[in-house]
Design an enzyme around this catalytic site. Sequence first.
Site, PDB file in Angstrom:
ATOM      1  N   GLY A 134      13.467  19.564  -5.164  1.00 52.55           N
ATOM      2  CA  GLY A 134      12.618  19.989  -6.267  1.00 52.55           C
ATOM      3  C   GLY A 134      13.267  19.860  -7.629  1.00 52.55           C
ATOM      4  O   GLY A 134      13.721  18.781  -8.023  1.00 52.55           O
ATOM      5  N   HIS A 136       8.754  34.708  -2.404  1.00 57.63           N
ATOM      6  CA  HIS A 136       9.236  34.643  -3.781  1.00 57.63           C
ATOM      7  C   HIS A 136       8.922  33.268  -4.367  1.00 57.63           C
ATOM      8  O   HIS A 136       9.191  32.250  -3.743  1.00 57.63           O
ATOM      9  CB  HIS A 136      10.759  34.884  -3.771  1.00 57.63           C
ATOM     10  CG  HIS A 136      11.291  35.288  -5.102  1.00 57.63           C
ATOM     11  ND1 HIS A 136      11.352  34.435  -6.165  1.00 57.63           N
ATOM     12  CD2 HIS A 136      11.808  36.455  -5.536  1.00 57.63           C
ATOM     13  CE1 HIS A 136      11.877  35.067  -7.202  1.00 57.63           C
ATOM     14  NE2 HIS A 136      12.166  36.293  -6.852  1.00 57.63           N
ATOM     15  N   GLY A 161      17.214  14.963 -16.887  1.00 59.93           N
ATOM     16  CA  GLY A 161      17.134  14.536 -15.492  1.00 59.93           C
ATOM     17  C   GLY A 161      15.896  13.716 -15.205  1.00 59.93           C
ATOM     18  O   GLY A 161      15.083  13.450 -16.099  1.00 59.93           O
TER      19      GLY A 161
END
Lengths: 300, 300
Positions: A168, A80, A159
């Site tokens: 990540g 995925h 961020g």
Amino acid sequence: MWIESIPNFSEGRDAETLEALKRSVEGIPGVYRLGFEADPDHHRSVMTLAGEPTALVEALVRVSRVAVERIDLRRHQGTHPRIGAVDVIPFVPLSGASLPDAVSVSRRLGERLAAELQLPVFYYEASALKPERKNLAAVRRGQFEGLADRMAKDPPDVGPIRPHPSAGAVAVGARRPLIAFNAYLDTQDLAVAERVARAVRHSSGGLAGVKALAMDTRPSQGMVQVSMNLVDYPTTPLPRALDLVRVEAQRWGTRVVRTELIGFMPMAAVEDIVRHYLGLWDFDRFRIVEEAVRQATDQS
Amino acid sequence: MWIESIPNFSEGRDAETLEALKRSVEGIPGVYRLGFEADPDHHRSVMTLAGEPTALVEALVRVSRVAVERIDLRRHQGTHPRIGAVDVIPFVPLSGASLPDAVSVSRRLGERLAAELQLPVFYYEASALKPERKNLAAVRRGQFEGLADRMAKDPPDVGPIRPHPSAGAVAVGARRPLIAFNAYLDTQDLAVAERVARAVRHSSGGLAGVKALAMDTRPSQGMVQVSMNLVDYPTTPLPRALDLVRVEAQRWGTRVVRTELIGFMPMAAVEDIVRHYLGLWDFDRFRIVEEAVRQATDQS
């Protein structure tokens, strides 16, 4: 006001991490874990939470902290696509809430993930600040492995401008309720499932708001599957999609044997199913005796 | 524990009496009026109540007192068979209650109606003390006009052995939830509706627990109706009855245009409808997101 959130984590195998993720959302007043499923093949897990906005955001910060601490994308492999340890956090309005409400909750979470966990945040779907980020697939393009290169040209909405080394980045966004629904066809011929999926899905000429893929479920189910996401419910109600699958399956000499619901469906979908298949045009949830009792109790 | 009760009154026209009946059940903690419909043609009204046993019995005593005081059967005419001012009081178990629970509540009410309102009480259906009284139609045979003669040979289960002079007697009994459900056929031919009803109803060779009648609804609806009561739900679920009506209608060159639900259906019936028409074998109410949230909230 109630909001649902379905965070996806890039971990589907390690029992300790899965347990830690579950435990982290317990004991927070006003938020409820409705479900948690781990898929070892996809190496991925999905939690379903519902709650009041403030409690829900708090729970999501806590579970994301556990994910960031325990999941290392540098050692993660799965079929995925994913960009982060906590990969995507969708928000869905439940009763009493609107899509803009869900957007506002998603932004509150995004700010906290950026500030408290140093996670780069990409807003997607209804929360997107850039049109090209509406589509989650576009946000995930290149995956974790391509993230540093991509972010150098394409900074996140909030961020750090570089990926978190092990965790990540995260996609956060509000969307309408989605119905994930599979139909099993009485055939071993995957090409038939592909033809039916193509006829039904929006992108190849089918129904608005329907995504559909053929899935090879012969090994586990002995037949093939048409896997659907109804992403613009109730514009395209479930009975319309299923009826079209049935008609198309018949064209190829097969039929729908049974169906499968992934996760939950909204009560509005159930109302549609009853109206459609019974021809009971004026049906609504308050014709269900338990709902009528509950409504009376709530109003008293 | 929740019980439903659907008292039927032999008054469908006088607005003041209907209002007095409604008002009499208000302000009783723990009991809720879900519906109240008056039918001037049948000269009859039907109230739907739900509540905790003690509160429910209290509400039924109060509304029956109003009925006894205001309704005089000596001056009442209507097409529907009846023996009393408050003609029949069925009890149905709701969530958390069983049929024996409903029987026990029906007996508590029967004792109070006999003692406080001097009403003769016949227990029917699951509450029957004599097998020949299981069937409500048998209890109503001869109606109010024949009641004195009939009671001389056939005394009631509790209460006076003669009819109340103006209010007659009352049938009180527990039964399973019943689904009252009508299907409109795309035809003006009442004989077709009669043939379909005959094919479907239990007493003429059809489905267990299905009562069915052809109704001439041409004046108001422009088509005929098959009117059904599913009295042994879930043994005979609604989709099975409707599918058979559809098949039989097709035999006579017509089809079901739409259907109509009278009153309420239990959530279990909705589960069956979704399972049946979607082929979603494992569906239950907790796959509805609102129900899942509610379950989580209740358990917390």
